[in-house]
Design a protein around this motif. Structure first.
Motif, PDB file in Angstrom:
ATOM      1  N   ILE A 154       0.717  -1.162   0.072  1.00  0.00           N
ATOM      2  CA  ILE A 154      -0.065  -0.083   0.118  1.00  0.00           C
ATOM      3  C   ILE A 154       0.949   1.099   0.096  1.00  0.00           C
ATOM      4  O   ILE A 154       1.743   1.293   0.508  1.00  0.00           O
ATOM      5  CB  ILE A 154      -0.786   0.171   1.215  1.00  0.00           C
ATOM      6  CG1 ILE A 154      -1.744  -1.186   1.262  1.00  0.00           C
ATOM      7  CG2 ILE A 154      -1.553   1.344   1.298  1.00  0.00           C
ATOM      8  CD1 ILE A 154      -2.647  -1.260   2.404  1.00  0.00           C
ATOM      9  N   ALA A 160      -6.855   6.428   3.166  1.00  0.00           N
ATOM     10  CA  ALA A 160      -7.396   5.387   2.084  1.00  0.00           C
ATOM     11  C   ALA A 160      -6.493   4.439   2.473  1.00  0.00           C
ATOM     12  O   ALA A 160      -6.976   3.167   2.478  1.00  0.00           O
ATOM     13  CB  ALA A 160      -7.385   5.873   0.673  1.00  0.00           C
ATOM     14  N   MET A 164      -7.707   0.489   3.923  1.00  0.00           N
ATOM     15  CA  MET A 164      -7.183  -0.398   2.904  1.00  0.00           C
ATOM     16  C   MET A 164      -6.439  -1.515   3.788  1.00  0.00           C
ATOM     17  O   MET A 164      -6.733  -3.000   3.850  1.00  0.00           O
ATOM     18  CB  MET A 164      -6.427  -0.095   1.840  1.00  0.00           C
ATOM     19  CG  MET A 164      -5.623  -1.028   0.879  1.00  0.00           C
ATOM     20  SD  MET A 164      -6.802  -2.361   0.208  1.00  0.00           S
ATOM     21  CE  MET A 164      -7.445  -1.288  -1.210  1.00  0.00           C
ATOM     22  N   GLY A 241      -2.541   4.893  -2.554  1.00  0.00           N
ATOM     23  CA  GLY A 241      -3.241   6.067  -1.729  1.00  0.00           C
ATOM     24  C   GLY A 241      -2.542   7.062  -1.449  1.00  0.00           C
ATOM     25  O   GLY A 241      -2.698   7.559  -0.365  1.00  0.00           O
ATOM     26  N   GLY A 455     -10.841   3.068   0.237  1.00  0.00           N
ATOM     27  CA  GLY A 455     -10.021   1.848   0.639  1.00  0.00           C
ATOM     28  C   GLY A 455     -10.869   0.414   0.754  1.00  0.00           C
ATOM     29  O   GLY A 455     -10.496  -0.580   0.557  1.00  0.00           O
TER      30      GLY A 455
END
Ligand SMILES: Cc1cc2nc3c(=O)[nH]c(=O)nc-3n(C[C@H](O)[C@H](O)[C@H](O)COP(=O)(O)OP(=O)(O)OC[C@H]3O[C@@H](n4cnc5c(N)ncnc54)[C@H](O)[C@@H]3O)c2cc1C
Ligand SMILES: Cc1cc2nc3c(=O)[nH]c(=O)nc-3n(C[C@H](O)[C@H](O)[C@H](O)COP(=O)(O)OP(=O)(O)OC[C@H]3O[C@@H](n4cnc5c(N)ncnc54)[C@H](O)[C@@H]3O)c2cc1C
Ligand code: SF4
Ligand code: FES
Lengths: 470, 285
Positions: A154, A160, A164, A241, A455
């Motif tokens: 990530i 976000a 996630m 993100g 997310g």
């Protein structure tokens, strides 16, 4: 207290008032303005909810929190149950309860708002979330499923990325979160000030992710330290993100004078780098008269920060009227209480400097509202010949941010729109297999809850992508 | 945490530090820098990556203690660690084949110049290096530079080593002689020095590249605090630079913006214990 109130009894209860720090006192500190409801206040407010059959508030919430359900549990004083429902739908409720624009979401459509004040959904969300943070032992222990052996990278630890990370870890995937700065949280850390969102909340949320096994590596600037291609080789999927971290400049004369800041720089110095603390080395110019250009949350945060740094006059300069201001209602209200001046229908023409290169004034153009533009808001147009000068020593530009090209410039195959935002389908999938994106990098400057919603939905898509990969 | 493996003193208050940072060592190219955040409550300090060893996973930084934060970094001993290092940041140097080039370093700028000069030499350029400082002890890396330079010329203000005077005097002599005139000049050092070099080469139309050192925070283009004026355009030095065409840079603005926090810096300095204060070099800007 009586458990089953009649609708009439519920209607008779008045909306709770949030206990707040006194304006005169709070402009001298960085502590939170809103002090939070007491349990008694929260339960009473919860009893105002009519538990409507149509439940319009849920549709008003971008992540569809089951609002009447958690409120009903709260009204009965069943806090563990209220927390369980809330946390199942929203991973960062202590954040959202503080920063969501409820007045344009759940509270706008609340049935009680038709006659009088809507249920204070935001206050209640915050109350339940804070209770949950303070009572981790009273929540059901999270059972993690067996590891799937899949690894997801990530990029960015804003709302976000954090959402996630939580969603994927709870599905048993291995998660590594890469963050460019030396600390996590994105705008929650470097943008939104302590007096609105205490950083200990971000810390607790991050610690909770780490307890779920999420690996966090700060100081990794994707596009520089590692490339998207390298991440794709090392991981089974990647979620981007990385927010909208590029300040839009004013492009007027005087912008490079000493004392002119982008809101990103001003707020980062204060929040991430703790320039507000006397015992801290980070310098910042403590203006006596500060003009902040813009009308959004960022502008409100910057102008209220300047007051707390000791300004005598802190002024918002905005080119439309208060009705068009994108800031949360509560921020505008709090700003006014704190003595912030609002100069509306005015646009900056030039920043004036003294002989030593310091800001000494802001030349402004008077505006009026014309025809509506693409966004439906009436377009501000200059009133020919009407200008005026403000005597200021610090100017903060809070007109907005755009997608930062640092990462995308090194991933030429990734499809972008004409503004440089990443293009995705409704599930957050980009044109590259296994690469997903969400939050401000896709939407442009939006909101915390929309970033979280992205997310959440992209996590579902990544999960099914990983299952298919076998 | 990034472990310090080695910390040597090269000149009064000028340190060479070797640090374990494998990701950066692997990705780094000449001309790029890192941002060091030495401790939880510290500042973020941009420093050029002087050298890197991708196999060993190390980077080398050359640091001059000019204020509280750089002092904090250089006083971290081998075996100690720095909390955060982010990078490599900025655009790598565009290494071209110019033929004959002059690399001009002033003070600590010599260290920043080192990776660039080395890369230019490796690309087949004929490199003449000119280094300057106030006196002999401040002349650094002369031997290291000699390893790949055709010539290393030294200028000191007091004449204690090499020619007495400024690097610009030496450079002028090179330019005036058609047999040694460079096709491009790379100048790194205090802003007044870079400005003087750019002014010197301008009438000759010799391409001149300088490396700018504005105040930075994130180093990723997020804050705009590092903005500099190049030609008619405002650039963010951390992402568009740090190297720019010296004939287009507004050096006056750069110097002015570098002085933005002078009062705070002086205050922090005054609060340092006396014995530490003495360790800090008064830099000429
Ligand atoms: C001052 C301010 C106040 C706001 N107030 C509100 C509010 O009250 N309510 C509301 O709903 N919204 C508010 N917003 C908007 C909201 O904060 C954003 O919409 C939201 O944070 C977007 O989340 P995100 O996860 O997409 O990105 P961000 O929060 O921007 O996080 C992105 C993260 O990615 C990191 N990153 C960037 N590039 C890289 C890279 N190349 N490699 C690794 N990491 C990278 C960044 O450092 C950052 O930590 C505000 C915004 C600002 C600036
Ligand atoms: C891209 C880049 C690469 C750099 N590479 C190196 C390097 O390899 N080695 C090295 O020693 N330094 C390098 N610098 C300069 C270094 O970042 C500064 O010396 C440092 O930020 C000073 O911080 P301080 O807190 O110690 O001093 P301060 O107390 O902040 O300042 C002390 C004195 O230094 C001046 N100063 C402050 N910031 C800077 C700055 N950014 N540049 C020059 N002078 C400054 C102040 O005005 C003051 O006179 C680089 C700067 C940039 C932008
Ligand atoms: S719309 Fe308002 S009153 Fe109705 S269920 Fe939702 S919060 Fe309760
Ligand atoms: S340091 Fe923030 S944009 Fe360059």
């Amino acid at each position: 207290m009586k458990k089953n109130l009649t609708p009439k009894e519920r209607m008779a209860i008045e909306r709770v008032k949030m206990p707040e720090q006194d304006p005169q006192r709070r402009i001298g500190n960085f502590e939170e303005v809103n002090q939070g409801l007491t349990e008694e206040q929260a339960i009473r407010e919860a009893q105002r909810c009519l538990l409507c059959k149509s439940r319009p508030c849920i549709a008003g919430c971008p992540v569809r929190v089951r609002i009447p359900d958690f409120i009903a549990a709260l009204a009965e004083g069943n806090l563990p149950e209220a927390a369980r429902i809330l946390l199942a739908d929203n991973t960062l409720p202590a954040v959202c309860g503080r920063v969501c624009p409820q007045e344009t979401q759940c509270e706008q459509v609340c049935v009680r708002g038709a006659k009088g004040a809507p249920v204070a959904v935001g206050y209640l969300e915050r109350f339940v979330a804070d209770w949950a943070l303070a009572h981790p032992d009273k929540l059901p222990k999270e059972e993690l499923p067996e590891s799937t052996g899949k690894k997801v990278a990530i990029v960015g630890s804003g709302p976000a990325g954090l959402t996630m990370a939580g969603e994927l870890a709870r599905k048993g995937h291995g998660v590594t979160l890469f963050e460019a700065l030396h600390d996590t949280g994105g705008v929650l850390r470097y943008g939104i000030p302590e007096f609105r969102l205490p950083k200990r909340i971000v810390d607790t949320e991050v610690a909770r992710l780490q307890a779920l096994g999420v690996e966090i590596e700060c100081n990794v600037v994707v596009g520089k330290t590692v490339t998207l291609d390298e991440l794709r080789q090392e991981f089974d999927a990647v979620f981007i993100g990385n927010g909208a971290g590029l300040p839009v400049m004013l492009n007027i004369e005087g912008e490079n004078l000493k004392g002119v800041y982008s809101a990103n720089e001003y707020l980062t110095r204060v929040n991430l780098m703790a320039a507000w603390r006397n015992d801290h080395p980070t310098p910042i110019i403590h203006g006596k008269r500060v003009a902040v250009i813009g009308g959004g949350n960022t502008a409100m945060d910057a102008v209220r920060t300047s007051k707390r740094l000791g300004a005598d006059r802190s002024i918002i300069v905005y080119r439309r009227t208060e009705a068009e201001m994108p800031a949360r209602l509560e921020e505008v209200h709090h700003a006014k209480e704190e003595g912030i001046e609002f100069i509306l229908l005015a646009a900056p023409l030039e920043i004036l400097g003294d002989e030593n290169g310091w800001v000494k004034g802001l030349l402004c153009q008077r505006m009026q509202l014309g025809e509506p533009d693409a966004s439906g808001r009436r377009r501000p147009v200059a009133i020919e010949g009407e200008t005026f000068e403000l005597e200021v020593d610090v100017v903060v530009n809070a007109i907005g941010t755009r997608a930062n090209p640092l990462l995308t410039a090194t991933a030429p195959d990734l499809r972008l729109n004409k503004w440089g935002n990443i293009e995705t389908d409704e599930n957050g999938a980009t044109n590259l297999p296994g690469v997903f994106a969400g939050g401000d990098i896709v939407r442009g400057g939006a909101t915390v809850i929309l970033a979280m919603g992205d997310g959440k939905s992209a996590a579902v898509a990544i999960d099914s992508f990983l299952k298919q990969k076998n | 945490m990034f472990k310090v493996l080695q910390n040597d003193t090269l000149a009064p208050n000028v340190h060479r530090m070797v640090i374990h940072a494998p990701r950066i060592a692997k990705a780094r190219k000449p001309g790029q820098f890192v941002i060091v955040h030495p401790e939880a409550d510290g500042e973020r300090i941009p420093l050029t990556i002087g050298d890197a060893d991708p196999q060993a996973g190390t980077i080398t930084l050359f640091i001059q203690a000019v204020g509280a934060s750089t002092l904090k970094i250089v006083t971290t001993p081998a075996g100690g660690s720095l909390r955060d290092i982010a990078g490599p940041l900025g655009k790598p140097t565009e290494i071209e084949k110019w033929g004959r080039v002059a690399c001009v370093g002033g003070g600590l700028g010599t260290a920043v110049l080192y990776p660039l000069a080395k890369a230019l030499a490796e690309a087949g350029n004929e490199v003449t290096t000119i280094i300057g400082g106030r006196a002999k002890p401040y002349i650094i890396l002369a031997d290291e530079l000699a390893a790949f330079s055709t010539d290393v010329l030294v200028a000191t203000e007091d004449g204690s080593l090499g020619q007495q005077g400024f690097v610009t005097n030496v450079l002028k002599d090179l330019i005036d002689n058609p047999d040694t005139r460079p096709n491009a000049v790379f100048a790194i050092g205090p802003v007044p020095m870079m400005r003087a070099v750019a002014e010197l080469t301008r009438p000759y139309g010799i391409k001149t590249i300088v490396s700018l050192n504005p105040i930075m925070i994130d180093g990723t283009g997020m804050c705009g605090g590092c903005r500099v004026k190049v030609g008619d355009e405002t650039k963010f030095a951390c992402v568009d630079g740090p190297e720019f065409d010296g004939h287009l840079v507004d050096f006056g603005l750069l110097m002015d913006r570098l002085s933005m926090y002078r009062d705070t810096e002086a205050k922090i300095m005054a609060e340092l214990p006396e014995e530490l204060r003495d360790k800090i070099i008064k830099v000429k800007r």
